[in-house]
Write a protein that holds these residues in place. Sequence first.
Motif, PDB file in Angstrom:
ATOM      1  N   GLU A  98      35.304  28.854  16.829  1.00 63.45           N
ATOM      2  CA  GLU A  98      35.311  29.517  18.343  1.00 63.45           C
ATOM      3  C   GLU A  98      36.827  29.399  18.037  1.00 63.45           C
ATOM      4  O   GLU A  98      37.332  30.523  19.769  1.00 63.45           O
ATOM      5  CB  GLU A  98      34.708  28.210  19.223  1.00 63.45           C
ATOM      6  N   GLN A  99      37.262  28.048  17.852  1.00 59.91           N
ATOM      7  CA  GLN A  99      38.901  28.585  17.696  1.00 59.91           C
ATOM      8  C   GLN A  99      40.172  29.639  17.463  1.00 59.91           C
ATOM      9  O   GLN A  99      40.486  30.474  18.276  1.00 59.91           O
ATOM     10  CB  GLN A  99      39.624  27.313  17.281  1.00 59.91           C
ATOM     11  N   SER A 105      43.681  37.772  21.415  1.00 56.13           N
ATOM     12  CA  SER A 105      42.988  38.708  22.415  1.00 56.13           C
ATOM     13  C   SER A 105      41.500  39.248  22.579  1.00 56.13           C
ATOM     14  O   SER A 105      41.777  39.956  21.814  1.00 56.13           O
ATOM     15  CB  SER A 105      43.940  39.398  22.758  1.00 56.13           C
ATOM     16  N   GLU A 106      41.282  40.176  23.288  1.00 55.56           N
ATOM     17  CA  GLU A 106      40.375  40.605  23.915  1.00 55.56           C
ATOM     18  C   GLU A 106      40.121  42.062  23.279  1.00 55.56           C
ATOM     19  O   GLU A 106      39.352  42.760  22.644  1.00 55.56           O
ATOM     20  CB  GLU A 106      40.190  40.133  25.244  1.00 55.56           C
ATOM     21  N   GLN A 107      41.328  42.358  23.531  1.00 56.16           N
ATOM     22  CA  GLN A 107      41.673  43.896  22.816  1.00 56.16           C
ATOM     23  C   GLN A 107      41.845  44.227  21.260  1.00 56.16           C
ATOM     24  O   GLN A 107      41.336  44.744  20.827  1.00 56.16           O
ATOM     25  CB  GLN A 107      43.590  43.778  23.098  1.00 56.16           C
ATOM     26  N   ASN A 108      42.448  42.528  20.954  1.00 55.47           N
ATOM     27  CA  ASN A 108      42.152  42.671  18.906  1.00 55.47           C
ATOM     28  C   ASN A 108      40.859  42.703  18.885  1.00 55.47           C
ATOM     29  O   ASN A 108      40.322  43.170  17.336  1.00 55.47           O
ATOM     30  CB  ASN A 108      42.630  41.567  18.546  1.00 55.47           C
ATOM     31  N   ARG A 109      39.981  41.531  19.848  1.00 53.87           N
ATOM     32  CA  ARG A 109      38.761  41.542  19.247  1.00 53.87           C
ATOM     33  C   ARG A 109      37.615  42.512  18.944  1.00 53.87           C
ATOM     34  O   ARG A 109      36.574  42.626  18.092  1.00 53.87           O
ATOM     35  CB  ARG A 109      37.918  40.994  20.220  1.00 53.87           C
ATOM     36  N   LEU A 110      37.947  43.695  19.866  1.00 56.01           N
ATOM     37  CA  LEU A 110      37.050  44.851  20.611  1.00 56.01           C
ATOM     38  C   LEU A 110      37.256  46.182  19.453  1.00 56.01           C
ATOM     39  O   LEU A 110      36.662  46.932  19.557  1.00 56.01           O
ATOM     40  CB  LEU A 110      35.696  44.966  21.715  1.00 56.01           C
ATOM     41  N   LYS A 111      38.728  46.698  19.850  1.00 53.50           N
ATOM     42  CA  LYS A 111      39.147  47.762  19.869  1.00 53.50           C
ATOM     43  C   LYS A 111      39.779  47.775  17.927  1.00 53.50           C
ATOM     44  O   LYS A 111      40.551  47.017  18.787  1.00 53.50           O
ATOM     45  CB  LYS A 111      40.193  48.387  21.135  1.00 53.50           C
ATOM     46  N   THR A 112      39.825  48.700  17.276  1.00 52.54           N
ATOM     47  CA  THR A 112      40.708  48.560  16.449  1.00 52.54           C
ATOM     48  C   THR A 112      42.028  49.575  17.014  1.00 52.54           C
ATOM     49  O   THR A 112      41.952  50.133  17.390  1.00 52.54           O
ATOM     50  CB  THR A 112      40.989  49.431  15.482  1.00 52.54           C
ATOM     51  N   ILE A 132      31.045  36.244   7.111  1.00 51.95           N
ATOM     52  CA  ILE A 132      30.305  36.991   7.930  1.00 51.95           C
ATOM     53  C   ILE A 132      30.068  36.830   9.891  1.00 51.95           C
ATOM     54  O   ILE A 132      29.834  38.165  10.335  1.00 51.95           O
ATOM     55  CB  ILE A 132      29.075  37.031   7.627  1.00 51.95           C
ATOM     56  N   THR A 133      30.229  35.465  10.386  1.00 54.35           N
ATOM     57  CA  THR A 133      30.297  35.098  11.884  1.00 54.35           C
ATOM     58  C   THR A 133      31.354  35.871  12.805  1.00 54.35           C
ATOM     59  O   THR A 133      31.246  36.871  13.021  1.00 54.35           O
ATOM     60  CB  THR A 133      30.179  34.011  11.414  1.00 54.35           C
ATOM     61  N   LEU A 134      32.444  36.063  11.723  1.00 55.73           N
ATOM     62  CA  LEU A 134      33.773  36.755  12.029  1.00 55.73           C
ATOM     63  C   LEU A 134      33.620  38.026  11.871  1.00 55.73           C
ATOM     64  O   LEU A 134      34.092  38.451  12.986  1.00 55.73           O
ATOM     65  CB  LEU A 134      35.199  35.955  11.448  1.00 55.73           C
ATOM     66  N   ALA A 135      32.987  38.830  11.267  1.00 54.04           N
ATOM     67  CA  ALA A 135      33.415  40.225  11.150  1.00 54.04           C
ATOM     68  C   ALA A 135      32.125  40.137  11.604  1.00 54.04           C
ATOM     69  O   ALA A 135      33.257  41.418  12.660  1.00 54.04           O
ATOM     70  CB  ALA A 135      32.369  40.247   8.694  1.00 54.04           C
ATOM     71  N   ARG A 136      31.440  39.633  11.585  1.00 52.81           N
ATOM     72  CA  ARG A 136      30.579  40.440  13.538  1.00 52.81           C
ATOM     73  C   ARG A 136      30.823  40.333  14.639  1.00 52.81           C
ATOM     74  O   ARG A 136      30.512  41.258  15.298  1.00 52.81           O
ATOM     75  CB  ARG A 136      28.746  39.938  12.997  1.00 52.81           C
ATOM     76  N   GLU A 137      31.415  38.922  15.326  1.00 59.22           N
ATOM     77  CA  GLU A 137      32.280  38.245  16.425  1.00 59.22           C
ATOM     78  C   GLU A 137      33.204  39.626  16.708  1.00 59.22           C
ATOM     79  O   GLU A 137      33.341  40.205  18.055  1.00 59.22           O
ATOM     80  CB  GLU A 137      32.070  37.539  16.752  1.00 59.22           C
ATOM     81  N   ILE A 138      34.148  39.417  15.578  1.00 62.96           N
ATOM     82  CA  ILE A 138      35.169  41.041  15.924  1.00 62.96           C
ATOM     83  C   ILE A 138      35.530  41.949  15.033  1.00 62.96           C
ATOM     84  O   ILE A 138      35.801  42.109  13.716  1.00 62.96           O
ATOM     85  CB  ILE A 138      36.208  39.691  15.754  1.00 62.96           C
TER      86      ILE A 138
END
Length: 286
Positions: A98-99, A105-112, A132-138
């Motif tokens: 969660e932290q 940022s949202e941008q870092n998360r979804l777009k390379t 694995i969770t971070l790889a899947r969530e980001i």
Amino acid sequence: MRISTVGEVLTFAQRAIDRLDAQYMLSHLSGMSRASLIANPDRILDTHVAATFANYVAERANGRPVAQILGSREFYGREFGVDENVLIPRPETEVIVEQVLARISEQNRLKTPASRALSILDLGTGSGALAITLAREIPAASLTAVDISAHALRVASANASRLNARVNFLESNWYLALEGQRYDIIVANPPYVAADDDHLRKGDLRFEPPLALTDGSIDGLESIRTIVAGAPNHLLGEGRLFVEHGYDQAERVRALFAAAGFSDVVSTKDLSGIERVTHGSWRIDV
Ligand code: GLN
């Protein structure tokens, strides 16, 4: 052949083990939800399910953790395979996920980003739950995960394949195999239980790998000291380190972060209201 109902086997199980553990294991075996088990005590169980459940109850009565009996545990909404070589994923470790998500940022998360992917290192990955969770969530992140145990890495790799996560796994004692590598984010749920803590000799902890729980130091902080002290050599500018620690270690861990030159050092509470994860930023001075 004896016919068993849901109500009978649960009543039998509850004489030997915790009621919720019994319901959880029977739900897993029968495919019925816990609510449905409770609402349908007269439902007849498949004889194979009833026999396997009786074995599970005996194992649990011997102290074996439910996650090891079932061979899996849920973490952040996904099922992770576990065995006696890895720490069983715990809900408080979700605070790190969660932290990390809150800090990028949202941008870092979804777009390379055009230049490069966000790089994340997980130290002491165990079952691979965090990496694995971070790889899947980001989706835009590139994940590296290390563990000193080859057995743990086998469990983690199997979980990554099953959960379709791309993680680069390496056998390493903390940073040793990572000479010259730098990351945007480092996360770790290291061993932090003090060597003389009674809990290590009680209950479910007896069945988990000792190496994942304690590094043998009197204050339980030796691994965290190594991780914090080594982080500046492995973080990019503006990089951030997130470390899980014991219920009474937050103040000491914040002091370690400050001594290593981290800024914006904060501890975050878990669902029980205990300061559980400390994080801070590393700035390379120009
Ligand atoms: N939170 C675990 C426990 O107290 C310890 C996990 C760890 O040492 N990383 O059971």
